[in-house]
Structures are given as structure tokens and as C-alpha cells.
Design an enzyme around this catalytic site. Structure first.
Site, PDB file in Angstrom:
ATOM      1  N   SER A  93       0.865  -1.184   0.000  1.00  0.00           N
ATOM      2  CA  SER A  93       0.000   0.000   0.000  1.00  0.00           C
ATOM      3  C   SER A  93       0.898   1.229   0.000  1.00  0.00           C
ATOM      4  O   SER A  93       1.517   1.555   1.020  1.00  0.00           O
ATOM      5  CB  SER A  93      -0.909   0.005   1.233  1.00  0.00           C
ATOM      6  OG  SER A  93      -1.791  -1.087   1.203  1.00  0.00           O
ATOM      7  N   LYS A 152      -7.240   1.509  -2.701  1.00  0.00           N
ATOM      8  CA  LYS A 152      -6.781   1.056  -1.383  1.00  0.00           C
ATOM      9  C   LYS A 152      -6.775   2.211  -0.388  1.00  0.00           C
ATOM     10  O   LYS A 152      -7.116   2.036   0.791  1.00  0.00           O
ATOM     11  CB  LYS A 152      -5.385   0.446  -1.491  1.00  0.00           C
ATOM     12  CG  LYS A 152      -4.820  -0.045  -0.150  1.00  0.00           C
ATOM     13  CD  LYS A 152      -5.710  -1.107   0.496  1.00  0.00           C
ATOM     14  CE  LYS A 152      -5.252  -1.465   1.916  1.00  0.00           C
ATOM     15  NZ  LYS A 152      -4.006  -2.225   1.955  1.00  0.00           N
ATOM     16  N   LYS A 191       0.516   5.492   8.295  1.00  0.00           N
ATOM     17  CA  LYS A 191       1.139   5.768   6.991  1.00  0.00           C
ATOM     18  C   LYS A 191       0.085   5.867   5.889  1.00  0.00           C
ATOM     19  O   LYS A 191       0.093   6.784   5.065  1.00  0.00           O
ATOM     20  CB  LYS A 191       2.160   4.689   6.673  1.00  0.00           C
ATOM     21  CG  LYS A 191       2.822   4.782   5.301  1.00  0.00           C
ATOM     22  CD  LYS A 191       2.148   3.897   4.256  1.00  0.00           C
ATOM     23  CE  LYS A 191       2.236   2.432   4.606  1.00  0.00           C
ATOM     24  NZ  LYS A 191       1.631   1.568   3.542  1.00  0.00           N
TER      25      LYS A 191
END
Length: 293
Positions: free
Chosen positions: A96, A171, A239
């Protein structure tokens, strides 16, 4: 059957690699820690001593590492994927990362004849173990179809969502929804406990109604028990929410609830809980409510 080079044997990567072995693929894995490589070998895979070793004979390479810089390190350099994989190799990046990094690396791959798709996954550790991940795939249609059989060994919902970088964008939206849902479940559990409600019974009835969701199904019980063994770490979700907020700002899209949840995730991390499961947002709700245990 394909020869798969697998880079990144962490919480998600190792069970994914094992499911590829179970599906009949030949899997050669590399990880920075030897312990994870040994676990793959014990499951019938092969171990590699470098990225170059893992990819040199592969038909398909799968990478799943923590952040954009890590994917760049996998791809670039003398020991990297682009310098050592054969022309015609397919590269599935299941990490990701920032969509713009995915686009840039796919373009670099194309220059050396490597066919890249971005295919981040959702479903957590349990989904990786079960082989039931949801996979959002960006890239050329022909490339996506060429690797579909490999993806089917690790996921159940595999959807081509658009050109290169689109998988990463979807995502990011996924992580926005998941974080917001965890936060609301956490608030609900603390609220229920404050009123001395049977939380086990409450979770059961809530999961059966319109409030039902995967977080209630998979994480509410462990949240109520204050068990936060990492299926997906706070550090990683922090993140990912940074990716979401940055991309939303660039597109001029307002995400007020998402931005607040990102701040809460950051605060939880600042409290020293980065290594816990992201469902540990409940700890922050308790703290803000003056109910910390």
C-alpha cells in the site's frame, strides 16, 4: 503453475506465499529476516538470499512491503527487481503506497520489459491466511488478466479498477473507510461499557442489523477483551492515512471525518502504540473519556 518470486514475508506476505504454494505454484521468497524465510521453506517454498536471487527465474514477482520507499528499494538498484528479473516477467506490487510512486515505478518497469500491476490487498491477517483477500488491481487489462490465476490463490474478490495507480487509489479509500469504522466501533464499545451493557450481546445484535460490518465481525470481540495483537499495525495505518489525506488535498476533496480519524491514529501512535493492531484506537477513546484501565 507459475514460478513466483515473493518479496516481503511479513504478517500478510507469509500466509499469501503459503497459499500460493498450496495452489501448486513454485514460490521463492525473500525477506530481510531469515526467520520468515525459514518458515516459508518449512511450508514447501524455497528461500532466496537476495531480491535478485528471488526474481531471477520468476514468471511472476509479488512484493508486499511497508511503504513507498521500501517498494522503490525492491525495484531499483543493482540488486533490485528491475535489474534482475527477465523481460516479460509480471510484477504484482501488493504493497500500500502512494499512487504516484506506483505509476512512476510501473513506467520504469515497462522500459525494461517488465509488466507491472499495482494490486494492494484488504482483509487483514485473517483474510491472508484464509486466502479470501479483496484485491484492487490497477494496470493494463491484458496484464491484469494474465496474472489473475495467481491472484486467485490469495484472494476471493479481484477487481480491475483502472489504469496503473488506480489500485493504490482504491486502497487509500479502503483505508479511510476501515479507520473510520474502527473509530466508531471503538466509541460504541466504550459507550456501551459506560452503561454496563452486556457487550457480547450488544455486538451480536449490532452485527445483525444495519450497523453490521466486518470490523464488528472480526475485531469487536478482541477490542472488548483489550487484545490488540497486530493483524494490521497502527504504524502502517498511520502511513496509509497520510497517503489518503495528501491525495485528497491534491484533488481538492474534503474528508473532514477522515482527517480527524487520521489525527486520532497519529495521536495513538504518539502515545507509543504504533506496534499494536489498529483496533487499539479504543485505547485512545478510553483515554479521552477518562476511563483508561
Amino acid at each position: 503453475m507459475a514460478h513466483v518470486g515473493f518479496i516481503g514475508l511479513g504478517i500478510m506476505g507469509l500466509p499469501m506465499a503459503v497459499n500460493l504454494i498450496k495452489a501448486g505454484h513454485i514460490v521463492t521468497g525473500y525477506n530481510r529476516s531469515q526467520e520468515k524465510i525459514d518458515k516459508l521453506v518449512a511450508e514447501g517454498g524455497k528461500g532466496a538470499n537476495s531480491i535478485a536471487d528471488a526474481v531471477k527465474d520468476a514468471d511472476v514477482v509479488i512484493s508486499i512491503v511497508p511503504d513507498s520507499a521500501d517498494v522503490e528499494a525492491v525495484a531499483l538498484g543493482d540488486d533490485g527487481l528491475l535489474a534482475n528479473a527477465a523481460a516479460g516477467t509480471f510484477w504484482i506490487d501488493a504493497s500500500s503506497i502512494r499512487p504516484d510512486v506506483s505509476v512512476r515505478l510501473a513506467a520504469a518497469a515497462k522500459e525494461v520489459g517488465i509488466r507491472a500491476v499495482d494490486a494492494p490487498v484488504s482483509g487483514g491477517e485473517q483474510g491472508a491466511i484464509e486466502g479470501s483477500l479483496s484485491i484492487m488491481v490497477g494496470g493494463d487489462s491484458a496484464d491484469v488478466e494474465a496474472v489473475r490465476s495467481v491472484l486467485e490463490a490469495v484472494g476471493k474478490t479481484i477487481v480491475h479498477v483502472g489504469p496503473t495507480g488506480s489500485g493504490q487509489t482504491v486502497k487509500a479509500a479502503n483505508q479511510l473507510i476501515v479507520a473510520g469504522t474502527i473509530q466508531l466501533v471503538a466509541e460504541s464499545l466504550v459507550f456501551l461499557e459506560a452503561h454496563n451493557v452486556d457487550t457480547e450481546a450488544a455486538i451480536k445484535v449490532l452485527a445483525g442489523g444495519l450497523a453490521g460490518n466486518r470490523i464488528l465481525d472480526r475485531k469487536a470481540e478482541s477490542m472488548a477483551a483489550r487484545s490488540f495483537e497486530p493483524g494490521f499495525r497502527v504504524d502502517l495505518h498511520h502511513k496509509d492515512l497520510g497517503i489518503v489525506t495528501s491525495a485528497a488535498r491534491e484533488a481538492g476533496v474534503a474528508i473532514p471525518l477522515g482527517a480527524l480519524t487520521a489525527q486520532l491514529m497519529g495521536a495513538l501512535r504518539a502515545e507509543g502504540h504504533g506496534s499494536l493492531d489498529h483496533s487499539a484506537l479504543l485505547l485512545l477513546v478510553e483515554q479521552l473519556s477518562g476511563r483508561s484501565r
